[in-house]
Design an enzyme around this catalytic site. Structure first.
Site, PDB file in Angstrom:
ATOM      1  N   CYS A 115      46.150  33.930  53.181  1.00 56.48           N
ATOM      2  CA  CYS A 115      44.716  33.592  53.035  1.00 56.48           C
ATOM      3  C   CYS A 115      44.403  32.160  53.439  1.00 56.48           C
ATOM      4  O   CYS A 115      43.295  31.855  53.870  1.00 56.48           O
ATOM      5  CB  CYS A 115      44.278  33.815  51.595  1.00 56.48           C
ATOM      6  SG  CYS A 115      44.573  35.501  51.074  1.00 56.48           S
ATOM      7  N   HIS A 261      37.458  30.660  51.311  1.00 58.82           N
ATOM      8  CA  HIS A 261      38.129  31.916  51.675  1.00 58.82           C
ATOM      9  C   HIS A 261      37.449  33.037  50.910  1.00 58.82           C
ATOM     10  O   HIS A 261      37.180  32.913  49.712  1.00 58.82           O
ATOM     11  CB  HIS A 261      39.610  31.820  51.310  1.00 58.82           C
ATOM     12  CG  HIS A 261      40.288  33.156  51.273  1.00 58.82           C
ATOM     13  ND1 HIS A 261      40.207  34.045  52.326  1.00 58.82           N
ATOM     14  CD2 HIS A 261      41.034  33.761  50.319  1.00 58.82           C
ATOM     15  CE1 HIS A 261      40.875  35.134  52.008  1.00 58.82           C
ATOM     16  NE2 HIS A 261      41.381  34.996  50.792  1.00 58.82           N
ATOM     17  N   ASN A 291      37.822  41.089  52.131  1.00 54.58           N
ATOM     18  CA  ASN A 291      38.744  39.954  52.290  1.00 54.58           C
ATOM     19  C   ASN A 291      39.545  40.141  53.574  1.00 54.58           C
ATOM     20  O   ASN A 291      40.385  41.033  53.652  1.00 54.58           O
ATOM     21  CB  ASN A 291      39.661  39.914  51.061  1.00 54.58           C
ATOM     22  CG  ASN A 291      40.691  38.802  51.127  1.00 54.58           C
ATOM     23  OD1 ASN A 291      40.883  38.165  52.155  1.00 54.58           O
ATOM     24  ND2 ASN A 291      41.382  38.582  50.020  1.00 54.58           N
TER      25      ASN A 291
HETATM   26  O1  UT7 Z   1      42.823  36.673  48.962  1.00 54.54           O
HETATM   27  C1  UT7 Z   1      44.020  36.340  48.328  1.00 54.54           C
HETATM   28  C2  UT7 Z   1      43.805  35.891  46.968  1.00 54.54           C
HETATM   29  N1  UT7 Z   1      43.326  36.993  46.160  1.00 54.54           N
HETATM   30  C3  UT7 Z   1      42.494  36.768  45.164  1.00 54.54           C
HETATM   31  O2  UT7 Z   1      42.066  35.655  44.955  1.00 54.54           O
HETATM   32  C4  UT7 Z   1      42.132  37.957  44.281  1.00 54.54           C
HETATM   33  C5  UT7 Z   1      42.132  37.563  42.842  1.00 54.54           C
HETATM   34  N2  UT7 Z   1      41.948  38.691  41.908  1.00 54.54           N
HETATM   35  C6  UT7 Z   1      40.812  39.438  41.858  1.00 54.54           C
HETATM   36  O3  UT7 Z   1      39.921  39.256  42.672  1.00 54.54           O
HETATM   37  C7  UT7 Z   1      40.671  40.467  40.758  1.00 54.54           C
HETATM   38  O4  UT7 Z   1      41.741  40.325  39.844  1.00 54.54           O
HETATM   39  C8  UT7 Z   1      40.623  41.932  41.275  1.00 54.54           C
HETATM   40  C9  UT7 Z   1      39.315  42.190  41.998  1.00 54.54           C
HETATM   41  C10 UT7 Z   1      41.799  42.243  42.175  1.00 54.54           C
HETATM   42  C11 UT7 Z   1      40.700  42.926  40.094  1.00 54.54           C
HETATM   43  O5  UT7 Z   1      39.654  42.654  39.180  1.00 54.54           O
HETATM   44  P1  UT7 Z   1      39.959  42.498  37.623  1.00 54.54           P
HETATM   45  O6  UT7 Z   1      38.672  42.235  36.990  1.00 54.54           O
HETATM   46  O7  UT7 Z   1      41.042  41.462  37.467  1.00 54.54           O
HETATM   47  O8  UT7 Z   1      40.457  43.943  37.232  1.00 54.54           O
HETATM   48  P2  UT7 Z   1      41.866  44.397  36.616  1.00 54.54           P
HETATM   49  O9  UT7 Z   1      42.951  44.322  37.619  1.00 54.54           O
HETATM   50  O10 UT7 Z   1      42.070  43.710  35.303  1.00 54.54           O
HETATM   51  O11 UT7 Z   1      41.611  45.925  36.314  1.00 54.54           O
HETATM   52  C12 UT7 Z   1      40.675  46.341  35.300  1.00 54.54           C
HETATM   53  C13 UT7 Z   1      40.656  47.858  35.238  1.00 54.54           C
HETATM   54  C14 UT7 Z   1      42.043  48.477  35.121  1.00 54.54           C
HETATM   55  O12 UT7 Z   1      41.944  49.612  34.299  1.00 54.54           O
HETATM   56  P3  UT7 Z   1      42.380  49.536  32.739  1.00 54.54           P
HETATM   57  O13 UT7 Z   1      43.815  49.129  32.747  1.00 54.54           O
HETATM   58  O14 UT7 Z   1      41.475  48.497  32.141  1.00 54.54           O
HETATM   59  O15 UT7 Z   1      42.134  50.935  32.250  1.00 54.54           O
HETATM   60  C15 UT7 Z   1      42.355  48.921  36.534  1.00 54.54           C
HETATM   61  O16 UT7 Z   1      43.260  50.007  36.590  1.00 54.54           O
HETATM   62  O17 UT7 Z   1      40.101  48.390  36.456  1.00 54.54           O
HETATM   63  C16 UT7 Z   1      41.001  49.349  37.026  1.00 54.54           C
HETATM   64  N3  UT7 Z   1      40.882  49.278  38.484  1.00 54.54           N
HETATM   65  C17 UT7 Z   1      39.937  49.962  39.172  1.00 54.54           C
HETATM   66  N4  UT7 Z   1      38.987  50.814  38.796  1.00 54.54           N
HETATM   67  C18 UT7 Z   1      38.200  51.322  39.759  1.00 54.54           C
HETATM   68  C19 UT7 Z   1      41.604  48.517  39.347  1.00 54.54           C
HETATM   69  N5  UT7 Z   1      41.162  48.701  40.602  1.00 54.54           N
HETATM   70  C20 UT7 Z   1      40.130  49.591  40.537  1.00 54.54           C
HETATM   71  C21 UT7 Z   1      39.272  50.161  41.473  1.00 54.54           C
HETATM   72  N6  UT7 Z   1      38.324  51.007  41.057  1.00 54.54           N
HETATM   73  N7  UT7 Z   1      39.352  49.866  42.804  1.00 54.54           N
END
Ligand code: UT7
Length: 334
Positions: A115, A261, A291
């Site tokens: 990134c 980014h 992204n």
């Molecule tokens: O570019 C390189 C650098 N990358 C970044 O800077 C990305 C940084 N991280 C993020 O942007 C976020 O952490 C994400 C967008 C990847 C994820 O968002 P989050 O708010 O951290 O969600 P999470 O991973 O804590 O997941 C919450 C819930 C989980 O379910 P449970 O365990 O609470 O039942 C996931 O399984 O959302 C679920 N989940 C989804 N649900 C629907 C994860 N992905 C999805 C999805 N659709 N696509």
């Protein structure tokens, strides 16, 4: 001793728009979740059967950037290509650009910093120009993510975020040292490499394993510890922007345009709030493209410039954070 300045910008995005609803037909996800957590509404994914790759898209963006710089391919002295999705494990995409654009046998270098790849790449180019070794350098960021993503529910936490695309710029000499790229700031923290990575293929996990195990072994797909990456991103973005401002005796108020980014709209909004910037002072296009990793900063910079949002004399700040971890910023007086 010279500074370097950007004199041409170009971008190329594949035509194929993939909406959040399209993804919900492939995996258990939905538009509301994706928009709420990331801001993304749609992304571009190269269509099956298309000849586009990272190098091909990079070449298309590069031609536009060279043309807008008022130069020809024969004026370019060096190529720097940033990508995490090269067409081949080796050689890198830089040499493909030299060939595709029918350039003389100039040097070509690939940057593998994910990134923050584009910001690292312009920093490398800037050093070559500062020392007088090269005059005009072509810098490209391009990513072909879509063919390597896990498009099942298992991969939804990663797959919905990423898009394909390319951007390019031409840097040249600037004799006025108060203008152009004023400074760049580069960092890494390899202890967190496994928080955002593709483990295979590699020399340790080679082709027979792929043929036998693909589908079973998730190490062939990108893995990300999203929350951990998010928490580190907001800290490192802030630090590296501040580092750049301090180095140049600038204050938060001096930022005319921040191009972060495009990892997550929530990250960009956090940084915007922290630095007290208005909506006009931060450029975001993640809603349209997702992204695009090493391409994201240069695509956003190109669009901001095309939209007339960057004027001569503006302080433009580029900042990125991602896999490695690596993070970087560049402070530019346009
Ligand atoms: O570019 C390189 C650098 N990358 C970044 O800077 C990305 C940084 N991280 C993020 O942007 C976020 O952490 C994400 C967008 C990847 C994820 O968002 P989050 O708010 O951290 O969600 P999470 O991973 O804590 O997941 C919450 C819930 C989980 O379910 P449970 O365990 O609470 O039942 C996931 O399984 O959302 C679920 N989940 C989804 N649900 C629907 C994860 N992905 C999805 C999805 N659709 N696509």
């Amino acid at each position: 001793m010279y500074n370097s300045k950007i004199i041409g910008l170009g971008k190329y995005l594949p035509d194929n728009v993939v909406t959040n609803d399209d993804l919900s037909k492939l995996m258990d996800t939905n538009d509301a979740w994706i928009q709420e957590r990331t801001g993304i509404k749609e992304r571009r994914w190269i269509k099956e059967g298309s000849k586009d790759t990272s190098a091909v898209m990079g070449a298309k963006a590069a031609k536009i950037a060279i043309d807008r710089a008022g130069l020809t391919k024969d004026d370019i002295d060096f190529i720097v290509f940033a990508t995490l999705s090269p067409d081949y494990y080796f050689p890198g995409c830089g040499v493909q650009i030299q060939d595709m654009l029918e350039m003389p046998t100039i040097g070509a270098l690939d940057v593998r910093n994910q990134c923050s790849g584009f910001v690292y790449a312009i920093s490398v180019a800037d050093q070559f120009i500062k020392t007088g070794m090269y005059k005009n350098i072509l810098v490209i960021g391009a990513e072909y993510h879509s063919n390597g993503l896990d498009k099942t529910t298992r991969g939804r936490g990663v797959t919905v975020i990423f898009g394909d695309g390319a951007g390019a710029c031409v840097l040249t000499r600037e004799e006025d040292l108060s203008k152009g790229i004023l400074s760049t700031h580069l960092h890494s923290e390899g202890q967190y490499a496994d928080k955002l990575m593709v483990k295979s293929p590699s020399i340790a996990h080679w082709v027979p394993e792929i043929l036998e195990a693909k589908g079973e072994d998730i190490s062939y797909f990108p893995y990300m510890d999203g929350q951990f990456v998010f928490k580190n991103a907001v800290v490192r973005f802030s630090e590296v922007i501040m580092e750049g401002l301090l180095k140049n005796g600038l204050k938060k108020d001096d930022i005319d345009m921040l191009i972060p980014h495009q990892a997550n709209l929530r990250i960009a909004q956090f940084i915007q709030k922290k630095f007290g910037l208005s909506d006009d002072q931060v450029y975001n296009n993640i809603t349209k493209y997702g992204n695009t990793t090493a391409a994201s900063v240069v695509i956003a910079l190109t669009e901001a410039w095309e939209d007339g949002k960057i004027k001569s004399g503006d302080h433009v700040v580029l900042a990125a954070f991602g896999s490695g971890f690596t993070w970087a910023s560049a402070i530019i007086k346009w």
